[in-house]
Each structure stands twice: as structure tokens, then as C-alpha cells.
Enzyme design. Sequence first.
Site, PDB file in Angstrom:
ATOM      1  N   GLY A 253     -22.888  20.443 -24.482  1.00 38.57           N
ATOM      2  CA  GLY A 253     -23.254  19.680 -25.667  1.00 38.57           C
ATOM      3  C   GLY A 253     -24.579  18.972 -25.464  1.00 38.57           C
ATOM      4  O   GLY A 253     -25.465  19.494 -24.773  1.00 38.57           O
ATOM      5  N   CYS A 260     -20.418   3.926 -18.833  1.00 39.90           N
ATOM      6  CA  CYS A 260     -19.981   4.187 -17.451  1.00 39.90           C
ATOM      7  C   CYS A 260     -20.796   5.262 -16.739  1.00 39.90           C
ATOM      8  O   CYS A 260     -21.452   4.974 -15.741  1.00 39.90           O
ATOM      9  CB  CYS A 260     -18.504   4.556 -17.449  1.00 39.90           C
TER      10      CYS A 260
HETATM   11  C1  UGA Z   1     -15.297   7.517 -18.363  1.00 39.42           C
HETATM   12  C2  UGA Z   1     -14.222   8.195 -17.477  1.00 39.42           C
HETATM   13  O1  UGA Z   1     -13.771   9.394 -18.101  1.00 39.42           O
HETATM   14  C3  UGA Z   1     -13.038   7.257 -17.257  1.00 39.42           C
HETATM   15  O2  UGA Z   1     -12.101   7.849 -16.367  1.00 39.42           O
HETATM   16  C4  UGA Z   1     -13.554   5.939 -16.644  1.00 39.42           C
HETATM   17  O3  UGA Z   1     -12.497   4.999 -16.468  1.00 39.42           O
HETATM   18  C5  UGA Z   1     -14.596   5.336 -17.583  1.00 39.42           C
HETATM   19  O4  UGA Z   1     -15.690   6.273 -17.765  1.00 39.42           O
HETATM   20  C6  UGA Z   1     -15.099   4.055 -16.950  1.00 39.42           C
HETATM   21  O5  UGA Z   1     -15.714   4.126 -15.883  1.00 39.42           O
HETATM   22  O6  UGA Z   1     -14.809   2.973 -17.455  1.00 39.42           O
HETATM   23  P1  UGA Z   1     -15.566   7.071 -20.994  1.00 39.42           P
HETATM   24  O7  UGA Z   1     -16.939   6.574 -20.660  1.00 39.42           O
HETATM   25  O8  UGA Z   1     -14.697   6.253 -21.888  1.00 39.42           O
HETATM   26  O9  UGA Z   1     -14.706   7.299 -19.648  1.00 39.42           O
HETATM   27  O10 UGA Z   1     -15.757   8.487 -21.707  1.00 39.42           O
HETATM   28  P2  UGA Z   1     -15.470  10.021 -21.365  1.00 39.42           P
HETATM   29  O11 UGA Z   1     -14.342  10.500 -22.176  1.00 39.42           O
HETATM   30  O12 UGA Z   1     -15.390  10.257 -19.917  1.00 39.42           O
HETATM   31  O13 UGA Z   1     -16.814  10.687 -21.950  1.00 39.42           O
HETATM   32  C7  UGA Z   1     -18.092  10.353 -21.424  1.00 39.42           C
HETATM   33  C8  UGA Z   1     -19.165  11.171 -22.094  1.00 39.42           C
HETATM   34  O14 UGA Z   1     -19.118  12.524 -21.666  1.00 39.42           O
HETATM   35  C9  UGA Z   1     -19.100  11.209 -23.627  1.00 39.42           C
HETATM   36  O15 UGA Z   1     -20.386  11.038 -24.148  1.00 39.42           O
HETATM   37  C10 UGA Z   1     -18.559  12.595 -23.919  1.00 39.42           C
HETATM   38  O16 UGA Z   1     -18.955  13.070 -25.171  1.00 39.42           O
HETATM   39  C11 UGA Z   1     -19.192  13.394 -22.781  1.00 39.42           C
HETATM   40  N1  UGA Z   1     -18.490  14.653 -22.445  1.00 39.42           N
HETATM   41  C12 UGA Z   1     -17.210  14.617 -21.983  1.00 39.42           C
HETATM   42  C13 UGA Z   1     -19.155  15.869 -22.542  1.00 39.42           C
HETATM   43  O17 UGA Z   1     -20.337  15.929 -22.943  1.00 39.42           O
HETATM   44  N2  UGA Z   1     -18.509  17.031 -22.187  1.00 39.42           N
HETATM   45  C14 UGA Z   1     -17.236  17.023 -21.733  1.00 39.42           C
HETATM   46  O18 UGA Z   1     -16.714  18.113 -21.405  1.00 39.42           O
HETATM   47  C15 UGA Z   1     -16.571  15.784 -21.631  1.00 39.42           C
END
Ligand code: UGA
Length: 449
Positions: A253, A260
Site C-alpha cells: 500500500g 508507533c
Molecule cells: C502497532 C502494532 O501493531 C501494535 O502491536 C503495537 O502495540 C502498537 O503499534 C504500539 O506500539 O502501540 P498500530 O500503530 O495501532 O499498532 O497499527 P497497526 O495495525 O500495526 O498498523 C500500522 C500501520 O501499518 C497502518 O498505517 C497500517 O495501515 C499499516 N499496514 C499494516 C500496512 O500498510 N500493511 C499491512 O499489511 C499492515
Amino acid sequence: MNIAVVGCGYVGLVSGTCLAALGHQVVGIDVDQARVQSLQAGKVPIYEPGLSEMILQQTAAHRLSFTTDMATAVQNSQVIFVAVGTPPAPEGGYNLTMLFDAVEQIIKAANEPKTIVIKSTVPPGTGEKVAAQAATAPHRLEVVNNPEFLREGTAIHDFMNPDRIVFGAGTAEGIGALREIYQPLIDRGFNILSMSRASAELSKFGANAMLAMRISFINEISRLASAVGADIESVRMGIGSDPRIGPAFLKAGIGYGGSCFPKDVAALVHQMQTLKIEPHLLSGIEQANRHQREHFVQGILRVLEGRKDPQIALWGLAFKPDTDDIRESPAIEIARMLAAAGCIVRAFDPEAMANTRRLLGDTIIYAPDVPQATAGADAVVLATDWSVFITQNWPTIKAMMRGVHVFDGRNCLASGKVSAAGLHYYAVGRTPVPPGSTRHGSVGVVVAG
Ligand code: UGA
């Protein structure tokens, strides 16, 4: 158990509320009086599905309350969770002032032995510094690291159904207090991992860096997929079907954002450099992430080249769905880049409008809904995969638009439906689909497109 949670930000609010739901007596402490007053009145300052309802339930059951009076709250609690912000420091790494200040206040207020639980994300080595600070207290203060792994948007579910609960403790007493707190989850079979403080801290950083690395990895591969005519969604399945790898966090993406991953990867790189360890791999993660959104915007501008005052309907501003959080959001960067390139950007997000208006002011136009963002647009640019965008009726969208281009920055739309409506569909690492065509060569199990 009586628990105080210092810091009513994202992690503090979710953890405190969930601890109350586990049956503990919890008081949330914050220096921000307005925030505490609004929480006392049942108004929750962040958007997280289910959180408002849960706070109301727990306050009505008298298990959860909020205060600015740190000393009294500390004195009445056996365990004090510290969940204050750890923002990036200008010189690199984390600014830990709020953490050390909070510990100082706990030391001053503590009238008997207590346990301090560091919930904030902190660089490896911080727990030992806090333990040294706590050793100056007149009463014994145990210091335990208990990093939080919850994700925004699914925070309550993640807290209540943890993959693992990590205890980083110096002593058996510290572990004992945490065991008692988490006993309801331990009874339901969730795993406890007990380790040293530094190991707990590095587990948290390492997990976030690993996930960010997977995203940057697949995004880099998506560039090659585009160049050789491969389909990144098929490739993701081809790679992720190996049980040693798995498909999670391999979605190509516009890159990762949030409070984080960007901060934690940068802090790891900084800490390694400080320790004279060359972060060969880690230093590339953030660079690849930045490139990904720049590359995406260049693709949009190429297609719209020659169009006077191009109008963009920007769908999504939050860094991911089900949150109003725009910190380090790729969507915000994309809005900025498109506006700087002379595009008229009309944006809509189900929850992140107010936060974006505060940040971007009048550099873009704020639409109250999808139709008003889309009317007259030359291109739709999807930057956050909210389900409201995925379920749009494409003939209706086409009828509203001036142009015929749809850029899917999250590879979440059904390309066949978009193209059947007479629109050009562009995704990340996938061949564009012209109006009326279908995509060939995707594997059957791929859902998107
Ligand atoms: C992340 C971690 O997943 C949590 O385990 C952790 O507790 C948290 O950081 C933290 O340190 O507090 P979060 O930031 O809420 O959680 O969001 P994610 O769901 O991990 O997504 C992060 C980013 O990656 C988003 O922008 C999402 O769109 C992107 N993403 C995620 C992708 O571009 N591709 C994917 O396959 C998955």
C-alpha cells in the site's frame, strides 16, 4: 487490586478501562484538567470502537474514576501503571521527561512499598534507569516493564485477548503483583512471558520493527511487481502461504503510519547508532516507507498531467481505519504532496476530519461525506481502508466525477466493480485495469480485486 494509571492518553485509557473490566479498582490520573473533567463527565477524547461505552459501564460500576490528584491516587493504590507519552526527541530517540517526572512524583507520594509498572513504550535500558531512580525512595518500589501490544482500532479486543503478556521484572515480588492483576486473563489461558526488563523492552521494539519491516519489504517488492507485470496480491499469497512466513502485515500500500512504527523504528536506529552498532537493515525500513508514498503520488500526477487545476477526492485521512488518529498518517502526507503539486484536494474521513483541520488548516477542502468529496473530481484517491469506502456503489461514484481515475492506495477495492463502472483502476503493485476490463492472472483465494 487498587491500581492507578498515570496518563489518560491512548494506552493509559484503554489499559485502565480494561483493568477495571477485569474487576480491579482503577483510577486514571492526568495532568490535563480539561481531559480529566471531560472523562468524569463521560466524554472520551479519542475515538476507539467500544471504548466510550466501556468507560461509561466501568464508571457506573464505580470501578473506574479519573483525577488530577496524583498523590492521593498513588497512596490509595498498590500498583501504579505509568502510561505517559514518550514523544520523539529532537536529537533522536525518545523524550522520556514525562516518564521520569511521573516516577519522581510517585516516589514523593508513596507512603508504603508499591509496584511501578512501565506501560509506555520505552527504549531498552529505560527500566533499569527507572529502577535506579525508584531505589532512592524511602519505601521499596518494585519496577516492572509490561509493554503493551494492542493496536488502535481493535485495542479493547487486543488487551482482553493478548497473544502474550510480557513481564520484565527485576524481582519475584514485581512479577507477583503483575500475576495477580492479570490472573483473570491467565485463567483464560493467555500466555505470560517473564523475562528481564531490557528483554521486555526490546521485545516490544523488536515486534514493531519486524512488522514495519514486513510492510516495507512487501512495498519494495510491489515496485518490482509493477515493473515486471506481476500482481502483488498474488505474490503476497504466494509468499505468505508458507507457515514460516504467514500473510499478516504483508499488505502492500502507501506505507505504514501511526504513533508507533515510525517513532519506534527511528528510535531503534538512533539507539543502535549511539551504541556504534550499524543498523544496516533497520535504517532502510523508514526510507522504503517514505519512498512508497512519494512513488504513489508521482503515479497520480503522471496520470493527471496536463489537466488544469486537477481535483482530487481524497478518501481517508486517518493512518488506518477505525481511528481518528492522523499521527504520521501516509494519507496526510499524500494530501500535502498533492496540494503542493497544485491539486485541489477535497478530503473526507469518517472520524479524522477535526484532527486534520487542526493540522492542515485551509490547504485542503473538508467534505462532510463521500459524495461531496467526490463530486467533480478528476480522480478518487483512497488512502485509508475504511469499510465505508470499500462498499461504495461505483456507477454512482462515476456519475458524480468529472474524471475517470481511481487510485487505491490500500489495495482494498474490487477492481472489477470499479472498472465495470467505466473507471480506470490503479492499485499498488498491480497492473492498472482500464474501464470495462477485468484483471487476469490473480490467484483464486485473493479477495481484493
Ligand atoms: C502497532 C502494532 O501493531 C501494535 O502491536 C503495537 O502495540 C502498537 O503499534 C504500539 O506500539 O502501540 P498500530 O500503530 O495501532 O499498532 O497499527 P497497526 O495495525 O500495526 O498498523 C500500522 C500501520 O501499518 C497502518 O498505517 C497500517 O495501515 C499499516 N499496514 C499494516 C500496512 O500498510 N500493511 C499491512 O499489511 C499492515
